[in-house]
Design an enzyme around this catalytic site. Structure first.
Site, short mmCIF file in Angstrom:
data_model
loop_
_atom_site.label_atom_id
_atom_site.label_comp_id
_atom_site.label_asym_id
_atom_site.label_seq_id
_atom_site.Cartn_x
_atom_site.Cartn_y
_atom_site.Cartn_z
N LEU A 258 3.79 23.53 -41.12
CA LEU A 258 4.59 23.29 -42.31
C LEU A 258 3.68 22.71 -43.38
CD1 LEU A 258 7.94 21.63 -41.09
CD2 LEU A 258 7.71 23.80 -42.32
N ASP A 259 3.89 23.12 -44.63
CA ASP A 259 3.14 22.53 -45.73
C ASP A 259 3.37 21.02 -45.78
OD1 ASP A 259 2.14 24.98 -46.57
OD2 ASP A 259 3.74 25.30 -48.05
N PRO A 260 2.41 20.25 -46.28
CA PRO A 260 2.60 18.80 -46.35
C PRO A 260 3.88 18.37 -47.06
CG PRO A 260 0.30 19.34 -46.75
CD PRO A 260 1.04 20.66 -46.68
#
Length: 301
Positions: free
Chosen positions: A46-48
């Site tokens: 997942l993106d930050p």
């Protein structure tokens, strides 16, 4: 000789409700520390800035990671219309704007072109490798990155709400390797208004749902205590999309030694990938052939 990795031989899945602002690898590191686990990994980055389901595997469950990674996943996200950013999300720098705002019917009419088997160009700021270097590293250095389109299966893309003229909330169910940021970018271009992801949440990933997700605060509160083990799901949760084939103690012994083992009748067909179980616990994953499972990976379970 390399040093052996210290830690507990503990196995299972932990469903983390990832908070914004952390990388997926940082979450895995926190989970591994909290459990004192010898080995850990996750089933899909997942993106930050994103939140939601991050399925973390410990110990023997890491052998089931590919089956969760390959499963469908669902995302709910808000697209900010009228602006493009260099990262295709709200973390980036605005590089273009538009005063055009599509109507609800225009948005709904555009969504089907993003369903089914599509080709998608990953964002400039992504972990895709270009000539041996990560695209995001090249983009941060100011280089223009040429990234080839990649296939993506999108099971569905639906409009959930239109809070105002500048925003639309969507839900996408897709296979592995998809970039929600690229969907927002491309949708904005198709609609002639530009767009980027403003917020993103993964609501389920394969067999794991956000409703069963555990917060990092709770994980930290229970870290290094006996109670933390109760948060784990059995490694078999990672195999629910494969046929289960019960075996016998003799069959289990052969499978654990890497040899074909007898399995009992099931609805698996010749050549199917399946998993053998003894008393409900996973013994091995492999290929089913004429009453036997030919193992590709075995579990010390």
């Amino acid at each position: 000789m390399g040093r052996s990795r210290k830690g507990r031989d503990i196995s299972g899945w932990l469903v983390v409700d990832k908070p914004p602002g952390m990388t997926s690898n940082a979450v895995v590191g926190k989970v591994r520390w909290a459990f004192g686990a010898k080995k850990a990994g996750h089933a899909g980055t997942l993106d930050p800035a994103a939140t939601g389901v991050l399925a973390v595997a410990l110990g023997e469950a890491t052998k089931t990671v590919p089956f969760v990674t390959d499963a469908l996943k669902a995302y709910r996200f808000t697209v900010r219309l009228g602006a493009a950013t260099n990262t295709d999300d709200a973390e980036g720098e605005v590089i273009a704007t538009s005063d055009t705002r599509p109507g609800d019917d225009d948005i709904r009419a555009a969504l089907p072109r993003f369903a089914g088997d599509i080709e998608q160009v990953p964002p400039q700021f992504s972990a895709v490798k270009v000539d041996g270097a990560r695209a995001y590293a090249m983009a941060r250095a100011g280089e223009e990155v040429e990234i080839a389109a990649r296939p993506l299966y999108v099971d569905s893309l639906t409009m959930l709400s239109r809070p105002d003229a500048d925003h639309v909330e969507l839900e996408m169910v897709c296979g592995k390797g998809g970039y929600v940021r690229a969907i927002a970018r491309d949708l904005g271009e198709v609609l002639g208004c530009l767009g980027h992801v403003e917020s993103l949440r993964r609501v389920w990933s394969g067999p794991f749902d956000a409703e069963e997700g555990v917060s990092l605060d709770r994980i930290e509160a229970l870290a290094k205590t006996p109670e933390i083990d109760a948060l784990l799901h059995p490694l078999e949760r990672g195999l629910v999309d494969l046929p289960e084939l019960p075996t016998t103690p003799d069959g289990a012994a052969k499978l654990r030694n890497g040899n074909p083992g007898i399995v009992l009748a099931s609805d698996a067909e010749y050549g199917d990938e399946a998993w053998a179980s003894l008393d409900g616990r996973a013994v091995a994953v492999g290929i089913y052939k004429a009453g036997e499972l030919h193992p590709s990976r075995v579990f010390n379970n």
